[in-house]
Design a protein around this motif. Structure first.
Motif, PDB file in Angstrom:
ATOM      1  N   ASN A   1      27.931  65.705  46.952  1.00  0.00           N
ATOM      2  CA  ASN A   1      29.121  66.058  46.174  1.00  0.00           C
ATOM      3  C   ASN A   1      29.495  64.901  45.241  1.00  0.00           C
ATOM      4  N   LEU A   2      30.460  65.160  44.393  1.00  0.00           N
ATOM      5  CA  LEU A   2      30.881  64.172  43.397  1.00  0.00           C
ATOM      6  C   LEU A   2      31.399  62.891  44.038  1.00  0.00           C
ATOM      7  N   GLU A   3      32.209  63.008  45.057  1.00  0.00           N
ATOM      8  CA  GLU A   3      32.798  61.819  45.687  1.00  0.00           C
ATOM      9  C   GLU A   3      31.716  60.889  46.238  1.00  0.00           C
ATOM     10  N   THR A   4      30.728  61.467  46.908  1.00  0.00           N
ATOM     11  CA  THR A   4      29.641  60.651  47.469  1.00  0.00           C
ATOM     12  C   THR A   4      28.810  60.031  46.352  1.00  0.00           C
ATOM     13  N   ALA A   5      28.506  60.814  45.319  1.00  0.00           N
ATOM     14  CA  ALA A   5      27.740  60.292  44.190  1.00  0.00           C
ATOM     15  C   ALA A   5      28.485  59.156  43.501  1.00  0.00           C
ATOM     16  N   ALA A   6      29.809  59.256  43.403  1.00  0.00           N
ATOM     17  CA  ALA A   6      30.607  58.198  42.779  1.00  0.00           C
ATOM     18  C   ALA A   6      30.533  56.901  43.587  1.00  0.00           C
ATOM     19  N   VAL A   7      30.550  57.007  44.905  1.00  0.00           N
ATOM     20  CA  VAL A   7      30.425  55.816  45.758  1.00  0.00           C
ATOM     21  C   VAL A   7      29.041  55.191  45.578  1.00  0.00           C
ATOM     22  N   ILE A   8      28.001  56.025  45.558  1.00  0.00           N
ATOM     23  CA  ILE A   8      26.636  55.525  45.356  1.00  0.00           C
ATOM     24  C   ILE A   8      26.543  54.821  44.003  1.00  0.00           C
ATOM     25  N   LEU A   9      27.115  55.427  42.969  1.00  0.00           N
ATOM     26  CA  LEU A   9      27.090  54.836  41.639  1.00  0.00           C
ATOM     27  C   LEU A   9      27.790  53.478  41.629  1.00  0.00           C
ATOM     28  N   ASP A  10      28.947  53.392  42.257  1.00  0.00           N
ATOM     29  CA  ASP A  10      29.662  52.113  42.337  1.00  0.00           C
ATOM     30  C   ASP A  10      28.815  51.050  43.024  1.00  0.00           C
ATOM     31  N   LEU A  11      28.146  51.424  44.100  1.00  0.00           N
ATOM     32  CA  LEU A  11      27.291  50.476  44.820  1.00  0.00           C
ATOM     33  C   LEU A  11      26.097  50.041  43.973  1.00  0.00           C
ATOM     34  N   LEU A  12      25.488  50.977  43.251  1.00  0.00           N
ATOM     35  CA  LEU A  12      24.366  50.636  42.374  1.00  0.00           C
ATOM     36  C   LEU A  12      24.807  49.673  41.272  1.00  0.00           C
ATOM     37  N   GLU A  13      25.962  49.955  40.668  1.00  0.00           N
ATOM     38  CA  GLU A  13      26.459  49.086  39.601  1.00  0.00           C
ATOM     39  C   GLU A  13      26.845  47.713  40.130  1.00  0.00           C
ATOM     40  N   GLU A  14      27.433  47.649  41.302  1.00  0.00           N
ATOM     41  CA  GLU A  14      27.793  46.359  41.896  1.00  0.00           C
ATOM     42  C   GLU A  14      26.544  45.552  42.235  1.00  0.00           C
ATOM     43  N   THR A  15      25.526  46.224  42.733  1.00  0.00           N
ATOM     44  CA  THR A  15      24.260  45.551  43.038  1.00  0.00           C
ATOM     45  C   THR A  15      23.660  44.965  41.769  1.00  0.00           C
TER      46      THR A  15
END
Length: 107
Positions: free
Chosen positions: A78-92
Motif C-alpha cells: 500500500n501507499l503508506e508502506t511504500a512511502a516508508v520504504i522510499l524514505d528509508l531508500l532516500e536516507e540510505t
C-alpha cells in the motif's frame, strides 16, 4: 499519410525549481491528480505554493512519485508502506553521499 496521425515528442528539462502543476505531475507519472493530492496530504510531497491551484513540482517530485508507483507495484504494498520504504531508500542514499564526501566510501 492518409488516415494516420502525426504525433511529436517534446522533451522538457525539469529542474527542482518547481514548474509542473498537479495535473502535469500526474500525467508525467501516469497517476490521477487526486492521488498527487493524497501524497501532499500525507507529506510525501511538499509542493511550492500555498494553494492547490498554485502548487508547483520539480524533477525530484517526479522521481519520488515514479519510485512510489514502482515500489507499490513491485512489492504489492500500500501507499503508506511504500512511502516508508522510499524514505528509508532516500536516507540510505543521503548517508552514502556523506560517507563518499568524507572519503569513507568508495564509489
Amino acid at each position: 499519410m492518409s488516415g494516420g496521425m502525426l504525433t511529436s515528442s517534446v522533451t522538457v528539462w525539469i529542474g527542482d525549481e518547481g514548474i509542473l502543476s498537479v495535473e502535469e505531475l500526474a500525467a508525467a507519472c501516469g497517476v490521477e491528480a487526486n492521488w498527487i493530492q493524497e501524497l501532499v496530504d500525507m507529506a510525501v510531497l511538499s509542493p511550492k505554493g500555498s494553494e492547490k491551484a498554485t502548487w508547483r513540482f520539480g524533477a525530484g517530485d517526479v522521481r519520488r512519485v515514479r519510485t512510489l508507483v514502482r515500489l507499490m507495484r513491485d512489492f504489492e504494498t500500500n501507499l503508506e508502506t511504500a512511502a516508508v520504504i522510499l524514505d528509508l531508500l532516500e536516507e540510505t542514499e543521503r548517508l552514502r553521499a556523506q560517507l563518499r564526501r568524507a572519503g569513507l566510501l568508495a564509489d
